[in-house]
Design a protein around this motif. Structure first.
Motif, short mmCIF file in Angstrom:
data_model
loop_
_atom_site.label_atom_id
_atom_site.label_comp_id
_atom_site.label_asym_id
_atom_site.label_seq_id
_atom_site.Cartn_x
_atom_site.Cartn_y
_atom_site.Cartn_z
N GLU A 1 0.84 -1.19 0.00
CA GLU A 1 0.00 0.00 0.00
C GLU A 1 0.88 1.24 0.00
O GLU A 1 1.75 1.41 0.85
CB GLU A 1 -0.94 0.02 1.21
CG GLU A 1 -1.92 1.18 1.11
CD GLU A 1 -3.08 1.06 2.07
OE1 GLU A 1 -3.60 2.12 2.47
OE2 GLU A 1 -3.47 -0.05 2.41
N VAL B 1 -0.79 -0.74 -4.44
CA VAL B 1 -2.13 -0.17 -4.29
C VAL B 1 -2.00 1.24 -3.75
O VAL B 1 -1.42 1.45 -2.68
CB VAL B 1 -2.98 -1.03 -3.33
CG1 VAL B 1 -4.37 -0.44 -3.16
CG2 VAL B 1 -3.05 -2.47 -3.82
N ALA C 1 -4.17 3.84 -2.27
CA ALA C 1 -5.51 4.01 -1.72
C ALA C 1 -6.03 5.44 -1.93
O ALA C 1 -7.20 5.63 -2.21
CB ALA C 1 -5.51 3.66 -0.24
N GLU C 2 -5.17 6.40 -1.79
CA GLU C 2 -5.56 7.80 -1.97
C GLU C 2 -4.61 8.44 -2.98
O GLU C 2 -3.64 9.08 -2.61
CB GLU C 2 -5.52 8.54 -0.63
CG GLU C 2 -6.52 8.00 0.38
CD GLU C 2 -6.48 8.75 1.70
OE1 GLU C 2 -6.06 9.93 1.72
OE2 GLU C 2 -6.85 8.14 2.71
#
Length: 185
Positions: free
Chosen positions: A16, A96, A98-99
């Motif tokens: 992440e 990934v 996320a934001e």
């Protein structure tokens, strides 16, 4: 490839992205292209420079930034002609965000544009806007992710290493409303 060392898969399945240095590392198109290139197998800076038609010094600099951000690591080293050859690998198979931040997204799209421009065959690029309920949008996103995962699994099981490499960009987002407009959803 001949005389190429064997490697373990990336140490992580998913990473992440959230740290400022990771976002900074993702804000350059060449670094994005390096991550694309390292998506299936480790490579040296010389191999990457040849593959991406870039200068070896630029590639080395950008690999250093990616390494300091924890996005790539040295998978293996070997002695060659009095020097040490370093094979770089992504730290995770999937990254990934996320934001997403604008600079990283712009760099990724610029890198994809460069890849599309260099493609030796006709590419497929479609932008559509669909009216979807939140449930239908979630279902579409899950279906798209599943299709890409299945294609990747088929590749891994079928020994498709000798087949051409294809890039896949999947984006599903809710379009922003114009200022002063309220949503009816």
């Amino acid at each position: 490839m001949r005389d190429e060392p064997s490697y373990l898969p990336p140490p992580e399945e998913a990473l992440e992205i959230g740290a400022p240095e990771q976002f900074a590392a993702l804000s350059h198109p060449l670094r994005q292209r390096l991550l694309f290139a390292l998506g299936h197998r480790p490579a040296t800076s010389s191999q990457l420079a040849a593959q991406l038609d870039a200068k070896k010094g630029n590639v080395a600099h950008h690999l250093k930034v990616l390494r300091e951000a924890g996005l790539v690591h040295i998978a293996k080293t070997r002695q060659v002609r009095g020097g040490t050859e370093q094979y770089y690998q992504r730290t995770a198979r999937r990254m990934v965000v996320a934001e997403p931040q604008a600079a990283g997204t712009a760099a990724m799209l610029a890198a994809v544009a460069q890849e599309l421009d260099r493609s030796p065959v006709e590419t497929h690029l479609t932008l559509r806007h669909l009216h979807l309920s939140p449930a239908k949008a979630r279902e579409l996103g899950e279906t798209l992710a599943r299709l890409v995962d299945e294609a990747e699994e088929d590749e891994a099981e079928g020994g498709a290493e000798d087949q051409p490499l294809h890039g896949v960009l999947v984006a599903l987002y809710q379009q922003a409303l114009p200022s002063g407009t309220t949503s009816s959803v």
